[in-house]
Design a protein around this motif. Structure first.
Motif, short mmCIF file in Angstrom:
data_model
loop_
_atom_site.label_atom_id
_atom_site.label_comp_id
_atom_site.label_asym_id
_atom_site.label_seq_id
_atom_site.Cartn_x
_atom_site.Cartn_y
_atom_site.Cartn_z
N LEU A 133 3.22 63.45 66.15
CA LEU A 133 4.07 64.59 65.82
C LEU A 133 3.66 65.79 66.66
O LEU A 133 2.47 66.09 66.80
CB LEU A 133 3.96 64.94 64.34
N VAL A 134 4.64 66.49 67.20
CA VAL A 134 4.42 67.72 67.98
C VAL A 134 5.12 68.86 67.27
O VAL A 134 6.33 68.80 67.02
CB VAL A 134 4.96 67.57 69.42
N ILE A 135 4.35 69.90 66.93
CA ILE A 135 4.88 71.05 66.19
C ILE A 135 4.50 72.29 66.96
O ILE A 135 3.32 72.59 67.14
CB ILE A 135 4.28 71.10 64.77
N ARG A 136 5.48 73.05 67.41
CA ARG A 136 5.22 74.22 68.26
C ARG A 136 5.29 75.51 67.43
O ARG A 136 5.72 75.54 66.29
CB ARG A 136 6.23 74.28 69.39
N ASN A 137 4.79 76.59 68.08
CA ASN A 137 4.95 77.95 67.56
C ASN A 137 4.31 78.17 66.20
O ASN A 137 4.89 78.83 65.32
CB ASN A 137 6.45 78.32 67.50
N HIS A 193 9.30 65.45 67.53
CA HIS A 193 9.12 66.90 67.41
C HIS A 193 9.48 67.31 65.98
O HIS A 193 10.47 66.83 65.42
CB HIS A 193 10.02 67.64 68.40
N VAL A 194 8.66 68.17 65.42
CA VAL A 194 8.94 68.73 64.10
C VAL A 194 9.34 70.18 64.29
O VAL A 194 8.58 70.98 64.85
CB VAL A 194 7.70 68.64 63.17
N GLU A 195 10.53 70.53 63.85
CA GLU A 195 11.07 71.86 64.07
C GLU A 195 11.36 72.57 62.75
O GLU A 195 11.48 71.93 61.71
CB GLU A 195 12.36 71.76 64.91
N GLU A 196 11.46 73.88 62.86
CA GLU A 196 11.83 74.73 61.72
C GLU A 196 10.87 74.54 60.55
O GLU A 196 11.27 74.31 59.40
CB GLU A 196 13.28 74.47 61.29
#
Length: 256
Positions: free
Chosen positions: A40-44, A13-16
């Protein structure tokens, strides 16, 4: 930007992060993370078609589609998949495959962005092809290491490939579009096909992605295969895909 590995042996997960405002450090981090984790999973995220194209180009030069093939007239780099025929391609890829394996120079990377979220259904399964090879019995590996598969259009690939950047062996097999193995009878091929399909589908091997609006998922097609699941027309889903063309990819520095 934070990279958090999944607990299934591949993927992160890739965050921020905001994919519309990437710094060079972000770019370097994304490339390295993809090569390390394969998925890679990137939300929002909130991306226009033009912004999706720009962020996809972080990973290299994009493939393009002819008018009508991709569905978005003004954006030939985007291939639209949808639950309804009037909005995009339906019933696509419901078997284990890597995008672009039907090409002589196969597609290295796929990037998806969810535009419209269904209430339920339409998940995508991902499987680690490096681990799929490692998990084969040692006595089975010599029998498949030299095999050459053939797609319906005549394109051939080794069944076991070396990743172009990491040089690690992975299984590379399109369950739906492969129709033979060089030197195999049709019966031998079907036995192998079913065995490989079952092996990729083995319990606990897949990551199941439940799509949310604003999701971006990036897959290294030489490391990870994927499979779509059914979704009915009464659900509203639109998924825009970009793909990096062979010879135009930017690989990062992996931590294997």
């Amino acid at each position: 930007m934070k990279i958090k590995a999944m607990n299934i042996g591949f993927g992160a997960h890739v965050e921020e992060t905001d994919l519309t405002a990437l710094t060079q450090d972000d770019v370097d981090g994304l490339r390295a993370a993809l090569l390390t984790h394969g998925l890679l999973v990137i939300r929002n995220q909130k991306l226009s078609p033009a912004e999706q194209i720009r962020m996809s180009e972080v990973f290299g030069a994009l493939e393009t589609f002819s008018p009508g093939e991709g569905q978005l007239t003004d954006y030939p780099q985007i291939f639209r998949v949808a639950s309804r025929p009037v909005e995009g391609h339906t019933n696509v890829g419901r078997y284990w495959h890597s995008d672009g394996s039907f090409r002589a120079q196969a597609t290295p990377i796929s990037i998806w962005y969810l535009v419209a979220q269904p209430a339920h259904g339409g998940e995508t399964l991902f499987a680690d092809l490096r681990e799929a090879y490692r998990a084969l019995p040692d006595e089975a590996k010599p029998a498949i290491d030299g095999l050459i598969t053939q797609h319906r259009n005549g394109i051939k690939h080794p069944l076991v490939i070396r990743h172009p950047a990491t040089r690690e062996p992975t299984l590379y097999f399109n369950v739906g579009l492969t129709d033979g193995v060089v030197g195999y009878t049709p019966e031998q091929f079907m036995t192998l096909r079913n065995d490989l399909d079952n092996h990729l589908s083995r319990a606990g091997a897949a990551y199941v992605h439940d799509w949310r609006e604003g999701d971006v998922v990036i897959a290294d097609n030489f490391r990870v295969a994927h499979r779509a699941t059914p979704i009915s027309e009464d659900q509203h889903r639109i998924l825009d895909r970009t793909t990096i063309r062979a010879g135009g990819v930017y690989w990062g520095r992996a931590q294997i």
